[in-house]
Design a protein around this motif. Structure first.
Motif, short mmCIF file in Angstrom:
data_model
loop_
_atom_site.label_atom_id
_atom_site.label_comp_id
_atom_site.label_asym_id
_atom_site.label_seq_id
_atom_site.Cartn_x
_atom_site.Cartn_y
_atom_site.Cartn_z
N GLU A 1 -19.94 0.02 0.99
CA GLU A 1 -21.27 0.12 0.39
C GLU A 1 -21.18 0.48 -1.09
O GLU A 1 -21.92 -0.07 -1.92
CB GLU A 1 -22.10 1.16 1.14
N ASN A 2 -20.27 1.40 -1.43
CA ASN A 2 -20.12 1.77 -2.84
C ASN A 2 -19.63 0.58 -3.67
O ASN A 2 -20.11 0.34 -4.79
CB ASN A 2 -19.13 2.93 -2.97
N GLY B 1 -20.17 -2.51 -2.91
CA GLY B 1 -21.28 -3.45 -2.97
C GLY B 1 -22.30 -3.08 -4.03
O GLY B 1 -22.83 -3.95 -4.72
N ASN B 2 -22.58 -1.79 -4.17
CA ASN B 2 -23.51 -1.35 -5.21
C ASN B 2 -22.98 -1.67 -6.61
O ASN B 2 -23.74 -2.07 -7.50
CB ASN B 2 -23.76 0.16 -5.09
N LEU B 3 -21.68 -1.51 -6.79
CA LEU B 3 -21.08 -1.84 -8.08
C LEU B 3 -21.16 -3.34 -8.35
O LEU B 3 -21.45 -3.77 -9.48
CB LEU B 3 -19.62 -1.37 -8.10
N GLU B 4 -20.91 -4.15 -7.33
CA GLU B 4 -20.98 -5.60 -7.49
C GLU B 4 -22.42 -6.05 -7.78
O GLU B 4 -22.64 -6.97 -8.58
CB GLU B 4 -20.46 -6.30 -6.24
N LEU B 5 -23.38 -5.40 -7.14
CA LEU B 5 -24.79 -5.73 -7.40
C LEU B 5 -25.16 -5.41 -8.85
O LEU B 5 -25.88 -6.18 -9.50
CB LEU B 5 -25.69 -4.97 -6.44
N PHE B 6 -24.67 -4.29 -9.35
CA PHE B 6 -24.91 -3.93 -10.75
C PHE B 6 -24.33 -4.99 -11.68
O PHE B 6 -24.94 -5.35 -12.69
CB PHE B 6 -24.29 -2.56 -11.04
N GLU C 1 -26.56 -8.15 -11.64
CA GLU C 1 -27.85 -7.98 -12.31
C GLU C 1 -27.70 -7.63 -13.79
O GLU C 1 -28.69 -7.29 -14.44
CB GLU C 1 -28.65 -6.88 -11.61
N VAL D 1 -26.31 -11.52 -2.50
CA VAL D 1 -26.36 -10.23 -1.80
C VAL D 1 -26.39 -10.44 -0.29
O VAL D 1 -25.74 -9.70 0.47
CB VAL D 1 -27.58 -9.42 -2.27
N GLU E 1 -23.68 -8.91 2.36
CA GLU E 1 -24.04 -8.11 3.53
C GLU E 1 -23.52 -8.74 4.82
O GLU E 1 -23.01 -8.04 5.70
CB GLU E 1 -25.56 -7.96 3.60
#
Length: 234
Positions: A124-125, A127-132, A135, A214, A218
């Motif tokens: 999850e961590n 994934g949050n970095l990849e989403l940043f 975007e 995303v 997931e």
């Protein structure tokens, strides 16, 4: 004789078309210059914003498209390597795939042997970095979409102020007296709306593509967590 006449008519038509295009270009340039120095500054600002918006759209669109590409057999290959105890091979598979989902799975593979909650938190961590990363600069594009029409409307207001000021101070009010303010009001509005509409459409298109990536991230992470809970996993 007919051939020569046809060629002459074609040449004349081409010359008229070129002359008309030159007149249209000159007319647009004249409209901008006649709008006054405030109008020229506003138009230049909007042109810079448009160039930035185009660059951000092209750069982000290509980056997001690359991020969404992943081998359909990726998770199956990971499963085979993990079940065979080849953790190094599974990591190598992730490193050979440049997608965000592969980098997330790599983080999970590095935590194999630890509790599932720790592995899930690590994924999850990542994934949050990849989403940043996906975007990145989208907020700038959204700001351009909102600011460009407002800047154009600012030119509209100043143009109308100029037009009414000239109307109040001129002894003989003619269309030429009001032309500069009206030019500024119309041109800046048109430029602002054009830039704003482009940036708005570009932003929403990029957001839609990010959501697709995303979803793949997931889906891949869920499949990876499922394979870790299979009886045959290492």
């Amino acid at each position: 004789m007919n051939t020569a006449l046809f060629i002459a008519l074609q040449a004349q038509a081409a010359a008229q078309l070129e002359e008309q295009t030159t007149v249209e270009r000159e007319s647009l340039f004249e409209l901008i210059t006649k709008s006054g120095w405030i109008g020229i500054i506003i138009v230049l600002i909007l042109i810079v914003m448009f160039v930035v918006a185009v660059y951000l759209f092209v750069e982000r669109y290509s980056a997001i498209k690359r991020a969404g590409k992943m081998d359909n057999n990726f998770i199956n290959n990971i499963r085979a390597s993990v079940q065979a105890g080849n953790i190094a091979g599974a990591k190598a598979l992730c490193q050979s795939n440049k997608s965000p989902a592969a980098r997330m799975i790599e983080k999970g593979i590095m935590r194999i042997g630890k509790p599932l909650n720790d592995i899930n938190a690590s994924i999850e961590n990542a994934g949050n970095l990849e989403l940043f990363r996906l975007e990145k600069n989208l907020s700038t594009l959204a700001s351009i979409a909102g600011a460009a029409p407002m800047i154009g409307f600012f030119g509209t207001v100043t143009g109308m102020i100029l037009a009414f000021y000239k109307m109040a101070t001129a002894e003989n009010v003619t269309p030429d007296v009001l032309a500069g303010g009206i030019y500024q009001a119309l041109i800046t509005t048109a430029f602002g709306l054009f830039v704003g509409i482009f940036a708005f459409i570009a932003y929403n298109l990029l957001v839609t593509n990010v959501e697709k990536v995303v979803y793949k991230m997931e889906q891949t992470s869920v499949e990876f967590m499922d394979l870790l809970q299979e009886p045959s996993n290492v």
